[in-house]
Design a protein around this motif. Structure first.
Motif, PDB file in Angstrom:
ATOM      1  N   UNK A   9       0.834  -1.207   0.000  1.00  0.00           N
ATOM      2  CA  UNK A   9       0.000   0.000   0.000  1.00  0.00           C
ATOM      3  C   UNK A   9       0.868   1.255   0.000  1.00  0.00           C
ATOM      4  N   UNK A  10       1.963   1.230   0.742  1.00  0.00           N
ATOM      5  CA  UNK A  10       2.881   2.369   0.762  1.00  0.00           C
ATOM      6  C   UNK A  10       3.439   2.627  -0.632  1.00  0.00           C
ATOM      7  N   UNK A  11       3.855   1.566  -1.310  1.00  0.00           N
ATOM      8  CA  UNK A  11       4.384   1.719  -2.672  1.00  0.00           C
ATOM      9  C   UNK A  11       3.326   2.337  -3.586  1.00  0.00           C
ATOM     10  N   UNK A  12       2.108   1.844  -3.494  1.00  0.00           N
ATOM     11  CA  UNK A  12       1.021   2.377  -4.315  1.00  0.00           C
ATOM     12  C   UNK A  12       0.764   3.850  -3.998  1.00  0.00           C
ATOM     13  N   UNK A  13       0.722   4.189  -2.731  1.00  0.00           N
ATOM     14  CA  UNK A  13       0.465   5.572  -2.315  1.00  0.00           C
ATOM     15  C   UNK A  13       1.596   6.493  -2.793  1.00  0.00           C
ATOM     16  N   UNK A  14       2.834   6.017  -2.713  1.00  0.00           N
ATOM     17  CA  UNK A  14       3.955   6.826  -3.196  1.00  0.00           C
ATOM     18  C   UNK A  14       3.833   7.110  -4.695  1.00  0.00           C
ATOM     19  N   UNK A  15       3.463   6.101  -5.465  1.00  0.00           N
ATOM     20  CA  UNK A  15       3.288   6.293  -6.912  1.00  0.00           C
ATOM     21  C   UNK A  15       2.126   7.247  -7.183  1.00  0.00           C
ATOM     22  N   UNK A  16       1.025   7.088  -6.447  1.00  0.00           N
ATOM     23  CA  UNK A  16      -0.118   7.991  -6.618  1.00  0.00           C
ATOM     24  C   UNK A  16       0.253   9.428  -6.240  1.00  0.00           C
ATOM     25  N   UNK A  17       1.052   9.590  -5.187  1.00  0.00           N
ATOM     26  CA  UNK A  17       1.489  10.926  -4.773  1.00  0.00           C
ATOM     27  C   UNK A  17       2.391  11.548  -5.831  1.00  0.00           C
TER      28      UNK A  17
ATOM     29  N   UNK B 175      16.819   5.666   4.383  1.00  0.00           N
ATOM     30  CA  UNK B 175      15.736   6.514   3.875  1.00  0.00           C
ATOM     31  C   UNK B 175      15.106   7.379   4.974  1.00  0.00           C
ATOM     32  N   UNK B 176      15.287   7.021   6.211  1.00  0.00           N
ATOM     33  CA  UNK B 176      14.657   7.771   7.315  1.00  0.00           C
ATOM     34  C   UNK B 176      14.989   9.265   7.258  1.00  0.00           C
ATOM     35  N   UNK B 177      16.277   9.653   7.249  1.00  0.00           N
ATOM     36  CA  UNK B 177      16.542  11.100   7.209  1.00  0.00           C
ATOM     37  C   UNK B 177      16.056  11.753   5.911  1.00  0.00           C
ATOM     38  N   UNK B 178      16.066  11.006   4.812  1.00  0.00           N
ATOM     39  CA  UNK B 178      15.578  11.568   3.551  1.00  0.00           C
ATOM     40  C   UNK B 178      14.082  11.879   3.632  1.00  0.00           C
ATOM     41  N   UNK B 179      13.308  10.944   4.171  1.00  0.00           N
ATOM     42  CA  UNK B 179      11.861  11.171   4.309  1.00  0.00           C
ATOM     43  C   UNK B 179      11.604  12.359   5.231  1.00  0.00           C
ATOM     44  N   UNK B 180      12.286  12.378   6.358  1.00  0.00           N
ATOM     45  CA  UNK B 180      12.077  13.462   7.321  1.00  0.00           C
ATOM     46  C   UNK B 180      12.480  14.817   6.729  1.00  0.00           C
TER      47      UNK B 180
ATOM     48  N   UNK C   8      14.334  18.992  -4.811  1.00  0.00           N
ATOM     49  CA  UNK C   8      15.661  18.385  -5.004  1.00  0.00           C
ATOM     50  C   UNK C   8      15.814  17.108  -4.187  1.00  0.00           C
ATOM     51  N   UNK C   9      15.445  17.166  -2.932  1.00  0.00           N
ATOM     52  CA  UNK C   9      15.619  15.988  -2.068  1.00  0.00           C
ATOM     53  C   UNK C   9      14.581  14.919  -2.390  1.00  0.00           C
ATOM     54  N   UNK C  10      13.400  15.331  -2.822  1.00  0.00           N
ATOM     55  CA  UNK C  10      12.352  14.364  -3.167  1.00  0.00           C
ATOM     56  C   UNK C  10      12.762  13.480  -4.339  1.00  0.00           C
ATOM     57  N   UNK C  11      13.605  14.005  -5.223  1.00  0.00           N
ATOM     58  CA  UNK C  11      14.091  13.212  -6.356  1.00  0.00           C
ATOM     59  C   UNK C  11      14.973  12.050  -5.903  1.00  0.00           C
ATOM     60  N   UNK C  12      15.538  12.166  -4.726  1.00  0.00           N
ATOM     61  CA  UNK C  12      16.333  11.080  -4.137  1.00  0.00           C
ATOM     62  C   UNK C  12      15.442  10.216  -3.243  1.00  0.00           C
ATOM     63  N   UNK C  13      14.611  10.872  -2.444  1.00  0.00           N
ATOM     64  CA  UNK C  13      13.773  10.171  -1.466  1.00  0.00           C
ATOM     65  C   UNK C  13      12.783   9.225  -2.129  1.00  0.00           C
ATOM     66  N   UNK C  14      12.107   9.691  -3.163  1.00  0.00           N
ATOM     67  CA  UNK C  14      11.065   8.885  -3.802  1.00  0.00           C
ATOM     68  C   UNK C  14      11.566   7.516  -4.254  1.00  0.00           C
ATOM     69  N   UNK C  15      12.633   7.421  -5.066  1.00  0.00           N
ATOM     70  CA  UNK C  15      13.052   6.077  -5.485  1.00  0.00           C
ATOM     71  C   UNK C  15      13.574   5.215  -4.335  1.00  0.00           C
TER      72      UNK C  15
END
Length: 180
Positions: free
Chosen positions: A54-62, A128-133, A149-156
């Protein structure tokens, strides 16, 4: 020349991000050493694997939402993804505090694939914890240029962790004890 101007809020958030990025894996590691003799009412691995899916799906939808300039939807989906990740972590720790770890029983090349996926999943779930935060903080403080900029790293990274969590479950599920 672009100067990086740090505000007092940046410093405060950075300290919290560093603290949480160290504390979360440390607390999880400590709790893995704690055993509670309780029979859980449900078998958690398929539940928390479903939460990963579900997290993977939500990330793609976001991701799709922000690409379509649906900012409010993106914001809500990202908060939901964070909530799902927290729910996963709570269930994962609860399971490992109340159950023995399952050994992978596969052989041959599949064994190497499993351990590659498992090891990268574990390492990146910590990384990924510090990237998400940081990505979240940059959004809530309206620092959208740095957020992008950071989201381009965090997302994948986050998507990889979510998807590989499901793969780890699928690969190890034949070896779970049948006493549930």
């Amino acid at each position: 020349m672009n100067k990086i101007i740090k505000t007092e809020n940046d410093e405060k958030y950075n300290k919290v991000i560093v603290l949480l990025s160290i504390a979360i894996p440390l607390v999880v590691a400590i709790l893995f050493g704690v055993r509670i003799d309780v029979d859980l009412p449900v078998f958690l691995p398929p539940i928390y694997a479903s939460i990963n899916a579900a997290t993977a799906l939500v990330l793609v939808l976001a991701f799709m939402a922000i690409r379509n300039n649906k900012i409010t939807l993106h914001r809500r989906l990202m908060k939901f993804a964070i909530a799902l990740s927290v729910a996963f972590l709570v269930m994962y720790v609860a399971y490992h505090m109340t159950s023995d770890s399952t050994k992978y029983g596969g052989e041959g090349v599949l064994r190497y694939i499993y351990f590659f996926i498992l090891i990268t999943h574990i390492l990146l779930s910590i990384a990924v914890i510090p990237f998400v935060l940081l990505t979240y903080v940059r959004a809530i403080t309206n620092n959208f240029e740095k957020h992008k900029k950071i989201a381009k790293i965090t997302f994948p990274l986050w998507l990889y962790v979510a998807v590989t969590g499901v793969l780890v479950y699928i690969l190890i599920s034949p070896y779970y004890s049948t006493s549930f």
